[in-house]
Design a protein around this motif. Structure first.
Motif, short mmCIF file in Angstrom:
data_model
loop_
_atom_site.label_atom_id
_atom_site.label_comp_id
_atom_site.label_asym_id
_atom_site.label_seq_id
_atom_site.Cartn_x
_atom_site.Cartn_y
_atom_site.Cartn_z
N GLN A 55 0.86 -1.18 0.00
CA GLN A 55 0.00 0.00 0.00
C GLN A 55 0.90 1.23 0.00
OE1 GLN A 55 -2.73 -0.03 3.26
NE2 GLN A 55 -3.59 1.98 2.81
N THR A 178 -6.89 5.41 2.68
CA THR A 178 -6.46 4.56 1.58
C THR A 178 -6.55 3.10 1.96
OG1 THR A 178 -4.85 6.28 1.08
CG2 THR A 178 -4.61 4.21 -0.11
N THR A 179 -7.05 2.28 1.07
CA THR A 179 -7.09 0.84 1.33
C THR A 179 -6.37 0.12 0.21
OG1 THR A 179 -9.24 0.67 0.20
CG2 THR A 179 -9.27 0.95 2.59
N ALA A 180 -5.64 -0.90 0.58
CA ALA A 180 -4.91 -1.68 -0.42
C ALA A 180 -5.79 -2.81 -0.92
CB ALA A 180 -3.64 -2.26 0.21
#
Length: 262
Positions: A55, A178-180
């Protein structure tokens, strides 16, 4: 004890970084400060974990703002060959790491080094690793076109506690935004792709041996990591090459890249 002008400047800058922890320009402000003490040519802040792709929180800009194609390949799957990623999965501890401390014996002979590292990072890399709960590692990597000197590494080791503390305190402001993308176990993902590309079915152990070979590990290093004999490593390599119809690591690396992009 009398503080020098440099001491005062450093502590003032750290105070400003603490104030900027929740601000969008935090990473740029941090790397500008580090660059004053030790020049470097590229940087990236990212989060490693065992069940997701890396990420990325921030990175040095590409040429004319265009995304770096090599870095895109890295994020899709080439990161599995990154000595820093492998070390973060095997060692799981915070600290300052230099490339030549974590790189396998034959790293400079790998296709990964020739096709990715030498072109994208160029010569040397160091990384601050902040180990977190859930088998995650928050990293700040600095790349250089020339080898870092012992004096530069010593300076970074001196300021390491400040940098790691800042990384840890910054994380809450990243994960909420933010998300991976979730990723299946890399063995399952790669095996499925290889079967589609080559009609071959590799065992989990063959996949392990292949990945460690591509990362630059010698047969002896692979045997130690997997707790098997060197002869068994050679047998797995022979079977893998036979199933894939290849004769070299270069061909294996090409298949690996195709699998990541499939």
């Amino acid at each position: 004890m009398t503080l020098s002008f440099d001491d005062i400047t450093w502590h003032r800058a750290v105070g400003q970084l603490i104030e900027a922890l929740d601000k969008p320009n935090f990473w740029a402000q941090l790397v500008r400060l580090l660059d004053q003490y030790m020049p470097f040519d590229s940087w990236v802040a990212l989060l490693f974990s065992s069940d997701q792709h890396p990420q990325v929180f921030a990175a040095s800009p590409g040429v004319e703002g265009i995304p770096d194609a090599l870095f895109e390949d890295y994020l899709r799957g080439v990161y599995l060959l990154d000595p820093f990623y492998i070390a973060s999965r095997e060692q799981s501890r915070s600290g300052l790491y230099r490339l030549w401390e974590v790189a396998p014996e034959h790293f400079e002979q790998t296709e990964y080094y020739q096709r990715y590292f030498r072109l994208n990072v160029v010569a040397d890399e160091i990384q601050f690793n902040c180990q977190l709960e859930g088998d995650r590692t928050l990293c700040l990597s600095l790349g250089s076109k020339q080898r870092f000197s012992s004096e530069q590494i010593a300076l970074l080791a001196l300021i390491q506690p400040w940098v790691l503390a800042l990384l840890r305190q910054r994380l809450p402001y990243e994960t909420n935004e933010t998300t991976a993308p979730a990723s299946a176990d890399w063995r399952v993902q790669l095996e499925t792709s290889v079967q589609q590309l080559k009609g071959a079915q590799l065992t989990a152990r063959e996949l392990d041996v292949g990945r460690l070979m591509l990362s630059g590990c010698s047969s002896k290093e692979i045997a130690r990591k997997l707790e098997i004999s060197v002869e068994t490593v050679k047998v797995h390599k022979k079977h893998m090459y036979s199933k894939l119809g290849i004769k070299s690591q270069s061909e294996l690396f090409s298949i690996f890249l195709q699998a990541q992009n499939a």
